[in-house]
Design a protein around this motif. Structure first.
Motif, short mmCIF file in Angstrom:
data_model
loop_
_atom_site.label_atom_id
_atom_site.label_comp_id
_atom_site.label_asym_id
_atom_site.label_seq_id
_atom_site.Cartn_x
_atom_site.Cartn_y
_atom_site.Cartn_z
N HIS A 38 0.84 -1.20 0.00
CA HIS A 38 0.00 0.00 0.00
C HIS A 38 0.88 1.25 0.00
CE1 HIS A 38 -3.51 -2.47 0.73
NE2 HIS A 38 -2.93 -3.01 1.77
N PRO A 39 1.03 1.92 -1.13
CA PRO A 39 1.94 3.07 -1.22
C PRO A 39 1.52 4.29 -0.42
CG PRO A 39 0.70 2.80 -3.25
CD PRO A 39 0.43 1.58 -2.43
N HIS A 40 0.28 4.33 0.06
CA HIS A 40 -0.16 5.46 0.86
C HIS A 40 -0.47 5.06 2.29
CE1 HIS A 40 -1.02 6.85 -3.31
NE2 HIS A 40 -0.37 7.88 -2.83
N LEU A 41 0.20 4.03 2.75
CA LEU A 41 0.06 3.57 4.13
C LEU A 41 1.13 4.22 5.00
CD1 LEU A 41 -1.21 1.53 6.18
CD2 LEU A 41 0.54 -0.10 5.42
N LEU A 42 0.71 4.82 6.13
CA LEU A 42 1.64 5.40 7.08
C LEU A 42 2.01 4.37 8.15
CD1 LEU A 42 0.06 7.91 5.77
CD2 LEU A 42 0.77 9.15 7.81
N VAL A 43 2.98 4.70 8.98
CA VAL A 43 3.38 3.82 10.06
C VAL A 43 2.99 4.47 11.40
CG1 VAL A 43 5.32 2.71 11.25
CG2 VAL A 43 5.27 2.80 8.74
N GLY A 44 2.19 3.78 12.17
CA GLY A 44 1.77 4.30 13.46
C GLY A 44 0.54 3.56 13.96
N GLU A 45 0.26 3.60 15.16
CA GLU A 45 0.85 4.43 16.20
C GLU A 45 2.02 3.68 16.84
OE1 GLU A 45 -0.64 6.59 20.38
OE2 GLU A 45 -2.07 5.56 19.08
N ILE A 46 3.15 4.33 16.93
CA ILE A 46 4.35 3.73 17.50
C ILE A 46 4.88 4.69 18.57
CG2 ILE A 46 4.86 2.59 15.32
CD1 ILE A 46 7.03 4.64 14.80
N GLY A 47 5.86 4.23 19.35
CA GLY A 47 6.45 5.18 20.30
C GLY A 47 6.96 4.56 21.58
N MET A 48 7.04 5.42 22.60
CA MET A 48 7.58 5.07 23.93
C MET A 48 6.61 5.58 24.99
SD MET A 48 10.68 3.68 23.40
CE MET A 48 11.31 3.80 25.08
N CYS A 49 6.43 4.78 26.05
CA CYS A 49 5.52 5.20 27.11
C CYS A 49 5.88 4.54 28.43
CB CYS A 49 4.07 4.86 26.74
SG CYS A 49 2.86 5.43 27.95
N LYS A 50 6.33 5.35 29.38
CA LYS A 50 6.67 4.82 30.69
C LYS A 50 5.42 4.51 31.53
CE LYS A 50 11.25 6.88 31.36
NZ LYS A 50 12.08 7.76 32.22
N MET A 51 4.26 5.03 31.10
CA MET A 51 3.04 4.83 31.86
C MET A 51 2.31 3.55 31.47
SD MET A 51 3.22 7.44 33.74
CE MET A 51 1.62 7.43 34.53
N ALA A 52 2.76 2.86 30.44
CA ALA A 52 2.06 1.68 29.94
C ALA A 52 2.01 0.58 30.99
CB ALA A 52 2.76 1.16 28.69
N ARG A 53 0.88 -0.09 31.05
CA ARG A 53 0.75 -1.23 31.96
C ARG A 53 1.80 -2.29 31.64
NH1 ARG A 53 -5.03 -4.07 32.57
NH2 ARG A 53 -5.42 -2.05 33.57
N PHE A 54 2.11 -2.42 30.35
CA PHE A 54 3.15 -3.37 29.93
C PHE A 54 4.46 -3.11 30.67
CE2 PHE A 54 6.86 -4.04 27.17
CZ PHE A 54 6.74 -5.39 26.90
N VAL A 55 4.78 -1.84 30.88
CA VAL A 55 6.01 -1.47 31.58
C VAL A 55 5.86 -1.69 33.07
CG1 VAL A 55 7.56 0.44 32.15
CG2 VAL A 55 6.70 0.18 29.82
N ARG A 56 4.76 -1.23 33.62
CA ARG A 56 4.56 -1.29 35.07
C ARG A 56 4.44 -2.72 35.59
NH1 ARG A 56 -0.19 0.53 36.02
NH2 ARG A 56 -0.88 1.21 33.96
N GLU A 57 3.92 -3.62 34.75
CA GLU A 57 3.65 -4.97 35.22
C GLU A 57 4.58 -6.02 34.62
OE1 GLU A 57 -0.47 -5.77 34.53
OE2 GLU A 57 -1.16 -4.18 35.89
N PHE A 58 5.63 -5.59 33.94
CA PHE A 58 6.56 -6.56 33.39
C PHE A 58 7.24 -7.32 34.53
CE2 PHE A 58 10.16 -8.24 31.01
CZ PHE A 58 9.59 -8.52 29.77
N PRO A 59 7.31 -8.67 34.45
CA PRO A 59 7.82 -9.48 35.57
C PRO A 59 9.21 -9.03 36.04
CG PRO A 59 6.85 -10.89 33.89
CD PRO A 59 6.91 -9.51 33.30
N LYS A 60 9.34 -8.84 37.33
CA LYS A 60 10.61 -8.41 37.89
C LYS A 60 11.71 -9.43 37.65
CE LYS A 60 8.74 -5.40 41.50
NZ LYS A 60 8.65 -5.13 42.97
N GLU A 61 11.34 -10.72 37.68
CA GLU A 61 12.35 -11.76 37.48
C GLU A 61 12.87 -11.80 36.04
OE1 GLU A 61 8.23 -13.70 37.11
OE2 GLU A 61 9.25 -12.19 38.35
N LYS A 62 12.16 -11.09 35.15
CA LYS A 62 12.61 -10.99 33.76
C LYS A 62 13.23 -9.64 33.45
CE LYS A 62 11.01 -15.09 32.89
NZ LYS A 62 11.92 -16.23 32.64
N GLY A 63 13.47 -8.86 34.47
CA GLY A 63 14.10 -7.57 34.26
C GLY A 63 13.25 -6.38 34.62
#
Length: 496
Positions: A238-263
């Protein structure tokens, strides 16, 4: 972008008296597809049978050429004034999105515009998720299930970008965008949804070797990488397809709840950074604009930007002339980066624009000085944008489109106004909005239902107008030009 039902709306700009027959008197060609009558395009197709979103979108109509900038904004024409900002409080006295859309739909155009199709565009929404068709925030909830090609007056005159957040909704976004020539799609992995591309981390052997925490191979093992191949397949198709939504977020649940034993949080942020970087590289490779989510992660965002630039500079050491080296540096980045619902400060704006200057116009940046000198120059940039940002294009009429830009800053009524509840946050937010040069300003709906697109975008324009001390007309026209320029950057960076 101009649509068959535009003539149904109240006359928003002088041009709406132009019939759709006149607008499409000359067939518009997309590869082997010729559009001469919108009734035969995907506009009339059932919602369940999408066509290609790139063919559906009217990109061949000349809409992506820069608007006529000779006249600029008619700032002294009293007929343009939609709101009296005065001493209004940003927390309570902004007009409602419904009222803002009503006023925008009934304004007369203060900019002399010769392109009949462009005259049909009232607003450009550069970020939203209406393909999800979930909660309705602004419109009548009874209209929530209406397909975009049947919405008539509720979306007339609004060009929009619908952004997917995970491979789970990529096909849905493409299908939704195919239903209307006013809509473009964007696909990407949102920093909140990295869990959708994770392997079963419980099965990963973790040796708790802190020395390897920043190693890409060590981090990459947590991810399924089929998503990147799939994303590139879509982008290439698709030649008129953009890329998004991408980025960084310290507030994401993914960040807050990532297992401590995995880093824990540190590993989660490294994963976000890696996925963000891979998507930026893909967008740069295919010359596609990106729309970026960055919350409480400005330092990490700038770290990614500087790493990309430093690596590009290293690749040019010893061999290339300065001008050729600059092209290599530029091709390392997407053609345009839209900072979505920007929640950073005015100081962050200055840092981002100072980085852009270092990338695009290094001859204007002192080299060889100490770090302190660079910090002083960045602070000067911040002060300059604070003092002159909101009126920049009025003092330099005709300049927009002539000087290359990388960064744009978008604001939404939902995030930047409704969700901004503390007085301190509102004050900092308003300062950031005022610091944005006018030719970088974008408005976004950031909604999750198609019936809210026009209202959400109008609400964003009302918010920006109020805090910048400008009229609704000025912001609507300015951000429409900027939005078209942002979208038109598709494929603008040559690979040679």
């Amino acid at each position: 972008m101009a649509v068959a039902f535009l003539s149904k709306t109240p006359t928003p700009f002088r041009s709406l008296s132009v019939s759709t027959t006149l607008l499409f008197a000359k067939p518009i060609t997309f590869g082997e597809m010729v559009l001469s009558d919108l009734s035969t395009t995907s506009m009339a197709s059932p919602f369940s049978t999408p066509s290609c979103p790139c063919c559906s979108f009217l990109s061949g109509a000349g809409l992506f050429l820069p608007w006529n900038t000779e006249g600029g904004l008619n700032e002294n024409d009293g007929t343009c004034t939609a709101i009296n900002v005065g001493d209004l409080s940003p927390s309570t006295d902004i007009i409602t999105p419904n009222e803002a859309w009503k006023r925008i739909s009934s304004m007369e155009n203060c900019v002399e515009e010769t392109d009949e199709i462009r005259q049909q565009i009232l607003l450009v929404d550069t970020h939203g998720h209406p393909h999800l068709q979930r909660e309705v925030q602004y419109a009548d909830k009874a209209d929530a299930a209406t397909p975009p090609h049947e919405m008539g007056d509720s979306t007339s005159g609004v060009v929009s970008l619908t952004c997917a957040v995970s491979p789970v909704d990529w096909e849905n976004a493409l299908e939704y965008a195919s239903q209307s020539p006013q809509i473009l799609p964007a696909l990407g992995i949102h920093p909140w949804y990295l869990g959708d591309i994770m392997v079963d981390i419980e099965k990963i052997d973790n040796n708790n070797n802190d020395d390897d925490d920043d190693d890409e191979d060590n981090i990459a093992k947590y991810l399924k990488w089929e998503w990147l191949t799939e994303l590139e397949t879509h982008v290439s198709k698709h030649p008129h397809l953009l890329v998004g939504e991408i980025g960084m977020c310290k507030m994401a649940r993914f960040v807050r709840e990532f297992p401590k034993e995995k880093g824990g949080k540190a590993t989660a942020l490294q994963l976000q950074k890696l996925v963000f970087r891979k998507q930026l590289e893909l967008a740069a490779k295919w010359s596609r604009p990106v729309t970026v989510h960055c919350v409480n992660a400005h330092g990490l965002f700038m770290e990614v930007m500087r790493t990309i630039l430093e690596e590009a500079k290293e690749s040019c050491e010893g061999g290339l002339e300065v001008q050729e080296a600059k092209k290599v540096w530029r091709r390392a980045f997407p053609p345009a980066i839209g900072m979505h619902s920007f929640t950073g400060t005015a100081h962050h704006v200055g840092e981002i624009l100072a980085f852009e200057k270092e990338l695009l116009y290094p001859e204007e940046v002192e080299v060889g000085g100490k770090r302190r000198r660079r910090k002083q120059k960045e602070q000067q940039q911040v002060e300059t944008t604070l003092n002159h940002g909101s009126r920049l294009d009025k003092n330099n009429k005709g300049d927009e489109g002539k000087k290359e830009m990388l960064f744009y800053f978008g604001f939404s009524h939902a995030v930047n106004h409704i969700m901004c509840t503390s007085e301190k946050a509102r004050k900092k937010g308003a300062e950031a909005v005022r610091s944005i040069p006018s030719d970088r300003l974008l408005v976004e709906s950031d909604v999750h239902a198609s019936v809210d697109v026009a209202l959400g975008t109008a609400g964003a324009a009302a918010y920006a107008a109020q805090v910048r001390g400008e009229t609704l007309q000025e912001v609507a026209e300015c951000t429409t030009r900027n939005g078209l320029r942002f979208l038109s950057s598709l494929g603008s960076i040559s690979s040679t």
